[in-house]
Motif scaffolding. Sequence first.
Motif, PDB file in Angstrom:
ATOM      1  N   VAL A   1       0.833  -1.207   0.000  1.00 18.07           N
ATOM      2  CA  VAL A   1       0.000   0.000   0.000  1.00 18.07           C
ATOM      3  C   VAL A   1       0.863   1.251   0.000  1.00 18.07           C
ATOM      4  O   VAL A   1       0.554   2.239  -0.668  1.00 18.07           O
ATOM      5  N   GLU A   2       1.956   1.212   0.734  1.00 22.91           N
ATOM      6  CA  GLU A   2       2.844   2.369   0.820  1.00 22.91           C
ATOM      7  C   GLU A   2       3.736   2.544  -0.402  1.00 22.91           C
ATOM      8  O   GLU A   2       4.481   3.509  -0.497  1.00 22.91           O
ATOM      9  N   GLY A   3       3.659   1.598  -1.337  1.00 26.58           N
ATOM     10  CA  GLY A   3       4.479   1.696  -2.539  1.00 26.58           C
ATOM     11  C   GLY A   3       5.906   1.234  -2.345  1.00 26.58           C
ATOM     12  O   GLY A   3       6.758   1.441  -3.213  1.00 26.58           O
ATOM     13  N   GLU A   4       6.180   0.581  -1.220  1.00 26.36           N
ATOM     14  CA  GLU A   4       7.523   0.081  -0.931  1.00 26.36           C
ATOM     15  C   GLU A   4       7.751  -1.319  -1.495  1.00 26.36           C
ATOM     16  O   GLU A   4       8.877  -1.809  -1.524  1.00 26.36           O
ATOM     17  N   LEU A   5       6.667  -1.971  -1.903  1.00 22.23           N
ATOM     18  CA  LEU A   5       6.732  -3.338  -2.420  1.00 22.23           C
ATOM     19  C   LEU A   5       5.917  -3.375  -3.706  1.00 22.23           C
ATOM     20  O   LEU A   5       4.722  -3.053  -3.698  1.00 22.23           O
ATOM     21  N   GLU A   6       6.561  -3.715  -4.787  1.00 24.94           N
ATOM     22  CA  GLU A   6       5.878  -3.745  -6.077  1.00 24.94           C
ATOM     23  C   GLU A   6       4.873  -4.890  -6.115  1.00 24.94           C
ATOM     24  O   GLU A   6       5.078  -5.937  -5.507  1.00 24.94           O
ATOM     25  N   ARG A   7       3.815  -4.675  -6.861  1.00 23.53           N
ATOM     26  CA  ARG A   7       2.765  -5.691  -6.999  1.00 23.53           C
ATOM     27  C   ARG A   7       3.350  -7.012  -7.502  1.00 23.53           C
ATOM     28  O   ARG A   7       3.045  -8.075  -6.985  1.00 23.53           O
ATOM     29  N   LYS A   8       4.184  -6.935  -8.515  1.00 24.15           N
ATOM     30  CA  LYS A   8       4.800  -8.144  -9.078  1.00 24.15           C
ATOM     31  C   LYS A   8       5.566  -8.918  -8.008  1.00 24.15           C
ATOM     32  O   LYS A   8       5.487 -10.143  -7.933  1.00 24.15           O
ATOM     33  N   THR A   9       6.282  -8.211  -7.170  1.00 25.04           N
ATOM     34  CA  THR A   9       7.094  -8.848  -6.127  1.00 25.04           C
ATOM     35  C   THR A   9       6.225  -9.554  -5.098  1.00 25.04           C
ATOM     36  O   THR A   9       6.501 -10.702  -4.728  1.00 25.04           O
ATOM     37  N   ILE A  10       5.167  -8.891  -4.629  1.00 19.78           N
ATOM     38  CA  ILE A  10       4.309  -9.524  -3.620  1.00 19.78           C
ATOM     39  C   ILE A  10       3.571 -10.712  -4.235  1.00 19.78           C
ATOM     40  O   ILE A  10       3.441 -11.766  -3.598  1.00 19.78           O
ATOM     41  N   LEU A  11       3.130 -10.590  -5.476  1.00 16.37           N
ATOM     42  CA  LEU A  11       2.435 -11.709  -6.120  1.00 16.37           C
ATOM     43  C   LEU A  11       3.356 -12.912  -6.311  1.00 16.37           C
ATOM     44  O   LEU A  11       2.956 -14.054  -6.074  1.00 16.37           O
ATOM     45  N   GLU A  12       4.584 -12.657  -6.711  1.00 15.83           N
ATOM     46  CA  GLU A  12       5.549 -13.751  -6.878  1.00 15.83           C
ATOM     47  C   GLU A  12       5.825 -14.444  -5.546  1.00 15.83           C
ATOM     48  O   GLU A  12       5.910 -15.677  -5.476  1.00 15.83           O
ATOM     49  N   TYR A  13       5.964 -13.659  -4.487  1.00 16.05           N
ATOM     50  CA  TYR A  13       6.217 -14.262  -3.180  1.00 16.05           C
ATOM     51  C   TYR A  13       5.023 -15.082  -2.707  1.00 16.05           C
ATOM     52  O   TYR A  13       5.183 -16.221  -2.243  1.00 16.05           O
ATOM     53  N   LEU A  14       3.823 -14.529  -2.828  1.00 11.99           N
ATOM     54  CA  LEU A  14       2.636 -15.275  -2.407  1.00 11.99           C
ATOM     55  C   LEU A  14       2.502 -16.569  -3.202  1.00 11.99           C
ATOM     56  O   LEU A  14       2.183 -17.626  -2.644  1.00 11.99           O
ATOM     57  N   LYS A  15       2.782 -16.501  -4.485  1.00 13.31           N
ATOM     58  CA  LYS A  15       2.725 -17.709  -5.324  1.00 13.31           C
ATOM     59  C   LYS A  15       3.737 -18.744  -4.840  1.00 13.31           C
ATOM     60  O   LYS A  15       3.438 -19.943  -4.772  1.00 13.31           O
ATOM     61  N   SER A  16       4.923 -18.302  -4.473  1.00 17.02           N
ATOM     62  CA  SER A  16       5.951 -19.238  -3.990  1.00 17.02           C
ATOM     63  C   SER A  16       5.510 -19.924  -2.694  1.00 17.02           C
ATOM     64  O   SER A  16       5.862 -21.085  -2.454  1.00 17.02           O
ATOM     65  N   LEU A  17       4.721 -19.223  -1.879  1.00 17.30           N
ATOM     66  CA  LEU A  17       4.202 -19.835  -0.657  1.00 17.30           C
ATOM     67  C   LEU A  17       3.236 -20.959  -0.988  1.00 17.30           C
ATOM     68  O   LEU A  17       3.271 -22.034  -0.375  1.00 17.30           O
ATOM     69  N   PHE A  18       2.379 -20.731  -1.973  1.00 19.74           N
ATOM     70  CA  PHE A  18       1.458 -21.778  -2.407  1.00 19.74           C
ATOM     71  C   PHE A  18       2.209 -22.989  -2.961  1.00 19.74           C
ATOM     72  O   PHE A  18       1.749 -24.117  -2.844  1.00 19.74           O
ATOM     73  N   HIS A  19       3.353 -22.732  -3.571  1.00 22.72           N
ATOM     74  CA  HIS A  19       4.091 -23.789  -4.267  1.00 22.72           C
ATOM     75  C   HIS A  19       5.238 -24.369  -3.448  1.00 22.72           C
ATOM     76  O   HIS A  19       6.236 -24.791  -4.026  1.00 22.72           O
ATOM     77  N   GLY A  20       5.096 -24.407  -2.138  1.00 24.66           N
ATOM     78  CA  GLY A  20       6.049 -25.156  -1.335  1.00 24.66           C
ATOM     79  C   GLY A  20       6.816 -24.402  -0.271  1.00 24.66           C
ATOM     80  O   GLY A  20       7.379 -25.028   0.622  1.00 24.66           O
TER      81      GLY A  20
END
Length: 161
Positions: free
Chosen positions: A42-61
């Motif tokens: 929300v603060e613009g310190e974390l790009e959308r692409k970065t948070i989505l990639e990390y969340l996806k990695s959590l789903f995948h192991g």
Amino acid sequence: MGRILASVCHGDLSLIKQLIEDDDIDEFVRSACFHSLITLYVEGELERKTILEYLKSLFHGKLSRKNHYIWASLVVTCNDIYATSLMDEIRIAFDEKLLLEDVIDLDYIAKTFSRNEDEVLSELYWEHGVIFLQILLRNYKAGQALNRSNLNQKKLIALRK
């Protein structure tokens, strides 16, 4: 706690990620770490692409399949940031009974994802409340009213600058 973690990480997500992924850490602390990711986004310190990639990695192991509350926190985070690209992973998590449906259910997520993205993200910005003290003060000084009915994501982004 999530906002505190976000404010002291100074852009280094490694410790937040370690806390999220560590089964020995209290589940409420781990959940707060998800909240810190939302704060940084929300603060613009974390790009959308970065948070989505990390969340996806959590789903995948990267996330242990042991704690249903943490899986619910992961799915709630996806819902909150309008992560429609992770809908397949979310469905699989529900199918495999990895999360507590008392916290969030698939119908709620489907309802969120059927809405307009700008609207959902504007509400996230509004409800998150991180940036609003500065924005409210700036608007107060300018003699402008600020309320939920006259805000959308594009206006929020413009106001943050």
